[in-house]
Design a protein around this motif. Sequence first.
Motif, mmCIF file in Angstrom:
data_model
loop_
_atom_site.group_PDB
_atom_site.id
_atom_site.type_symbol
_atom_site.label_atom_id
_atom_site.label_comp_id
_atom_site.label_asym_id
_atom_site.label_seq_id
_atom_site.Cartn_x
_atom_site.Cartn_y
_atom_site.Cartn_z
ATOM 1 N N TRP A 280 0.829 -1.201 0.000
ATOM 2 C CA TRP A 280 0.000 0.000 0.000
ATOM 3 C C TRP A 280 0.867 1.256 0.000
ATOM 4 O O TRP A 280 0.566 2.238 -0.676
ATOM 5 C CB TRP A 280 -0.936 0.026 1.217
ATOM 6 C CG TRP A 280 -2.017 -1.008 1.204
ATOM 7 C CD1 TRP A 280 -2.193 -2.024 0.307
ATOM 8 C CD2 TRP A 280 -3.085 -1.120 2.145
ATOM 9 N NE1 TRP A 280 -3.289 -2.768 0.637
ATOM 10 C CE2 TRP A 280 -3.864 -2.247 1.762
ATOM 11 C CE3 TRP A 280 -3.447 -0.410 3.281
ATOM 12 C CZ2 TRP A 280 -4.993 -2.652 2.478
ATOM 13 C CZ3 TRP A 280 -4.575 -0.801 3.994
ATOM 14 C CH2 TRP A 280 -5.339 -1.918 3.589
ATOM 15 N N ARG B 143 -9.103 1.828 4.590
ATOM 16 C CA ARG B 143 -9.151 0.476 4.020
ATOM 17 C C ARG B 143 -9.052 -0.586 5.118
ATOM 18 O O ARG B 143 -9.760 -1.606 5.079
ATOM 19 C CB ARG B 143 -8.011 0.293 3.011
ATOM 20 C CG ARG B 143 -8.205 1.055 1.724
ATOM 21 C CD ARG B 143 -6.963 1.012 0.839
ATOM 22 N NE ARG B 143 -6.763 -0.314 0.238
ATOM 23 C CZ ARG B 143 -5.753 -0.587 -0.594
ATOM 24 N NH1 ARG B 143 -4.858 0.360 -0.900
ATOM 25 N NH2 ARG B 143 -5.628 -1.804 -1.113
ATOM 26 N N GLU C 262 -11.980 -3.342 6.119
ATOM 27 C CA GLU C 262 -11.733 -4.782 6.231
ATOM 28 C C GLU C 262 -12.119 -5.283 7.615
ATOM 29 O O GLU C 262 -12.718 -6.365 7.752
ATOM 30 C CB GLU C 262 -10.257 -5.092 5.949
ATOM 31 C CG GLU C 262 -9.847 -6.540 6.175
ATOM 32 C CD GLU C 262 -10.515 -7.538 5.237
ATOM 33 O OE1 GLU C 262 -10.348 -8.753 5.459
ATOM 34 O OE2 GLU C 262 -11.206 -7.112 4.282
#
Length: 246
Positions: free
Chosen positions: A181, A208, A212
């Motif tokens: 990332w 993100r 998740e």
Amino acid sequence: MMDPRDLHACTEAIRHGSLSFHAASKLLPKKVRDPALALYAFCRLADDEVDLKAEKVEAVLRLRDRLDRVYAGRPENAAPDRAFTAVVEQFDMPRTLPDALLEGLAWDADARTYASLSEVRDYSARVASAVGAMMCVLMGVRDADALARACDLGVAMQLTNIARDVGEDALEGRLYLPTDWLEEADIDRDAFFADPQATKAVRGMVKRLVMEANRLYYRAEPGIAALPKSCRPGIYGARFIYAGIA
């Protein structure tokens, strides 16, 4: 049988060191709450031994020795060790579960980083899902599906912790964000360690992780429904308390 003085010491350790679990534990029945506090106190001790000691590899080796003594019924003269020994003996706790936790802490001691979200989940399974599985043992749950959902919940909680602590971890030289990332965002790792700013790109990575975690919180909920009714409020409480800290 657990000494009440050891239980009191464990409760105080969790009250000061793990506010989220201490709050959620109040909703558990006493027969689960007491051994759970002992379990969490030992896990908290293990985590602190690695986080706070300069010689981290030696700290992990020392923890392995302490765990050996727990399973031999000859714990070190410390309240968390004695209390966890009582838990291991009462509930026939599989050794593979605390061993998995120590494996994750050994990865911390090695300053391991993780290339992908999948690898971050692997780490989280060791340091958090192992604890969720041990909680299932305390609740008398051995169903494979329920255990899998407990592991999902553990990973979700660990991802939440990682998302909350990105800046603090970076200042301590720790990185749990997937390195791919950072590469996608053209962020130099050493520069981020030196000055961990909450840039738009970093905030996007944190989002993100939280997304998740939320996916796994929702996937874990059928497993909570499979727990004994008296235990569900405490575990639901933990689920929502942790989900709100990032």
